[in-house]
Design a protein around this motif. Structure first.
Motif, PDB file in Angstrom:
ATOM      1  N   ARG A 104       6.323   7.250  -7.749  1.00 10.35           N
ATOM      2  CA  ARG A 104       5.411   6.380  -7.006  1.00 10.35           C
ATOM      3  C   ARG A 104       6.044   5.962  -5.687  1.00 10.35           C
ATOM      4  O   ARG A 104       7.208   5.549  -5.656  1.00 10.35           O
ATOM      5  N   THR A 105       5.296   6.065  -4.606  1.00  6.72           N
ATOM      6  CA  THR A 105       5.779   5.659  -3.287  1.00  6.72           C
ATOM      7  C   THR A 105       4.595   5.377  -2.389  1.00  6.72           C
ATOM      8  O   THR A 105       3.472   5.813  -2.662  1.00  6.72           O
ATOM      9  N   SER A 106       4.848   4.629  -1.316  1.00  2.00           N
ATOM     10  CA  SER A 106       3.809   4.300  -0.346  1.00  2.00           C
ATOM     11  C   SER A 106       4.114   4.982   0.981  1.00  2.00           C
ATOM     12  O   SER A 106       5.203   5.523   1.189  1.00  2.00           O
ATOM     13  N   SER A 107       3.142   4.939   1.881  1.00  2.00           N
ATOM     14  CA  SER A 107       3.336   5.561   3.194  1.00  2.00           C
ATOM     15  C   SER A 107       4.442   4.853   3.974  1.00  2.00           C
ATOM     16  O   SER A 107       5.226   5.496   4.684  1.00  2.00           O
ATOM     17  N   LEU A 108       4.534   3.530   3.827  1.00  2.00           N
ATOM     18  CA  LEU A 108       5.597   2.791   4.514  1.00  2.00           C
ATOM     19  C   LEU A 108       6.969   3.193   4.002  1.00  2.00           C
ATOM     20  O   LEU A 108       7.902   3.421   4.785  1.00  2.00           O
ATOM     21  N   GLU A 109       7.102   3.286   2.693  1.00  2.00           N
ATOM     22  CA  GLU A 109       8.376   3.697   2.115  1.00  2.00           C
ATOM     23  C   GLU A 109       8.753   5.109   2.548  1.00  2.00           C
ATOM     24  O   GLU A 109       9.928   5.386   2.844  1.00  2.00           O
ATOM     25  N   SER A 110       7.781   6.001   2.619  1.00  2.00           N
ATOM     26  CA  SER A 110       8.050   7.378   3.032  1.00  2.00           C
ATOM     27  C   SER A 110       8.528   7.430   4.487  1.00  2.00           C
ATOM     28  O   SER A 110       9.468   8.169   4.817  1.00  2.00           O
ATOM     29  N   ARG A 111       7.910   6.640   5.370  1.00  2.00           N
ATOM     30  CA  ARG A 111       8.308   6.641   6.778  1.00  2.00           C
ATOM     31  C   ARG A 111       9.727   6.098   6.949  1.00  2.00           C
ATOM     32  O   ARG A 111      10.537   6.670   7.682  1.00  2.00           O
ATOM     33  N   ILE A 112      10.036   5.018   6.253  1.00  2.00           N
ATOM     34  CA  ILE A 112      11.383   4.451   6.349  1.00  2.00           C
ATOM     35  C   ILE A 112      12.414   5.392   5.726  1.00  2.00           C
ATOM     36  O   ILE A 112      13.525   5.557   6.240  1.00  2.00           O
ATOM     37  N   ARG A 113      12.051   6.031   4.617  1.00  2.00           N
ATOM     38  CA  ARG A 113      12.967   6.968   3.959  1.00  2.00           C
ATOM     39  C   ARG A 113      13.276   8.155   4.869  1.00  2.00           C
ATOM     40  O   ARG A 113      14.448   8.556   5.005  1.00  2.00           O
ATOM     41  N   ASN A 114      12.273   8.717   5.504  1.00  2.00           N
ATOM     42  CA  ASN A 114      12.495   9.856   6.400  1.00  2.00           C
ATOM     43  C   ASN A 114      13.345   9.450   7.599  1.00  2.00           C
ATOM     44  O   ASN A 114      14.238  10.208   8.030  1.00  2.00           O
ATOM     45  N   ALA A 115      13.084   8.257   8.152  1.00  2.00           N
ATOM     46  CA  ALA A 115      13.872   7.789   9.290  1.00  2.00           C
ATOM     47  C   ALA A 115      15.324   7.543   8.893  1.00  2.00           C
ATOM     48  O   ALA A 115      16.258   7.834   9.660  1.00  2.00           O
ATOM     49  N   THR A 116      15.536   7.026   7.693  1.00  2.00           N
ATOM     50  CA  THR A 116      16.903   6.769   7.219  1.00  2.00           C
ATOM     51  C   THR A 116      17.646   8.075   6.978  1.00  2.00           C
ATOM     52  O   THR A 116      18.828   8.204   7.335  1.00  2.00           O
ATOM     53  N   LYS A 117      16.980   9.056   6.393  1.00  2.00           N
ATOM     54  CA  LYS A 117      17.614  10.364   6.175  1.00  2.00           C
ATOM     55  C   LYS A 117      17.981  11.019   7.506  1.00  2.00           C
ATOM     56  O   LYS A 117      19.063  11.616   7.642  1.00  2.00           O
TER      57      LYS A 117
END
Length: 315
Positions: A104-117
């Motif tokens: 389970r994930t949200s669009s906000l979490e996905s954007r922050i995760r990609n930016a952090t990676k």
């Protein structure tokens, strides 16, 4: 019951006694057992048996006709089998819960995760240089967090370095922890949303003497965790429950730093939140430029307009 002698009334003759009415003794003598129904072989009594044997505690027979020791062994095997099935069901359930929470994930979490990676990738490519007073070879965690936090800020996120600190209690010792977070308030309906960033999430739950089932569960955790606080608390509960079960199966004491309350305090008991200054562009300095005028270059006529100069002839 009336016993008769095996010798008849006439000398040299013996009375005939049916086999069903005879009792054999150790002296090979026979006595008649007067009873109307005929006795079967299972009713035959052997007199040579040791009387003490009848009350021996090692040969207790229950009402069902089974030896008590044998019955207890069978019950123990059934209990072990039941425990094995319960353990298997427990670990399967934990794997399912963990998989559901991670998917389970949200669009906000996905954007922050990609930016952090992306920030981690760039930092590793450029080299994580430690700028501490005592530099660490290969970089340190504090410098890495500052670098990642600055890059997230440049990407437009409200990122900061958080420090949690809690006091000791009868259940858990005191401690502190440092991690990153991002606060998003772009959606007025949802309000302020806090996303936790843990750079070493899997390592926080690893145990040296864990069993195979627990290690398999931990190996499914990501090294980089980016998620809302609610999702993080759900994962903490799953892992701490599994750790408690693991220690119980191995009959080991569970350290207080592995307990649910202690692990929760790492990301909940925040004492401070600091946002480091954003990194400046390369070649730019925020220092004020000082004028480097020399007295030899000062135009006295401009600064002193009333000054009259007289030409002097040099002989």
């Amino acid at each position: 019951m009336k016993a008769y002698s095996v010798f008849g009334k006439m000398p040299g003759a013996t009375a005939r006694i049916p086999m069903s009415h005879r009792i054999f003794t150790c002296n090979s003598q026979e006595s008649e057992f007067s009873s109307d129904p005929a006795m079967s072989l299972s009713d035959t009594v052997f007199g040579f048996l040791d009387p003490e044997w009848e009350g021996s505690p090692n040969s207790i027979v229950n009402n069902n006709g089974y030896d008590q020791d044998e019955n207890e062994n069978e019950n123990g095997e059934q209990e072990n089998l039941g425990d094995s099935e319960n353990n298997k069901s427990f670990w399967e359930t934990q794997h399912q819960l963990l998989r559901a929470s991670l998917c389970r994930t949200s669009s906000l979490e996905s954007r922050i995760r990609n930016a952090t990676k992306e920030a981690l990738k760039e930092t590793q490519t450029n080299g994580n240089a430690c700028s501490c007073r005592r530099p660490v070879s290969g970089g340190c965690r504090s410098c890495l967090m500052r670098e990642i936090c600055g890059r997230l800020q440049n990407a437009g996120f409200n990122s900061a370095i958080c420090k949690s600190k809690w006091k000791s209690s009868p259940d858990i010792p005191s401690g502190e922890h440092t991690f990153l977070d991002v606060i998003d308030d772009s959606n007025p309906k949802k309000g302020e949303v806090r996303v936790i960033i843990e750079l070493n999430f899997r390592g926080e739950f690893e145990m040296a003497r864990a069993n195979e089932e627990y290690n398999q569960l931990v190996n499914k955790l990501p090294e980089l965790f980016v998620g809302k606080i609610e999702r993080l608390l759900s994962l903490i509960k799953i892992l701490c429950t599994a750790a408690k079960k693991c220690m119980k199966e191995k009959k080991l004491h569970m350290g207080p730093w592995r307990k649910h309350r202690y692990m929760q305090a790492k990301w909940v008991k925040i004492s401070e939140r600091k946002s480091p200054s954003r990194p400046l562009p390369t070649g730019y300095s925020n220092r004020t430029q000082r004028s480097r005028a020399s007295m030899l270059t000062v135009d006295l006529l401009e600064n002193l307009p009333n000054l009259h100069c007289t030409a002097v002839k040099v002989v």
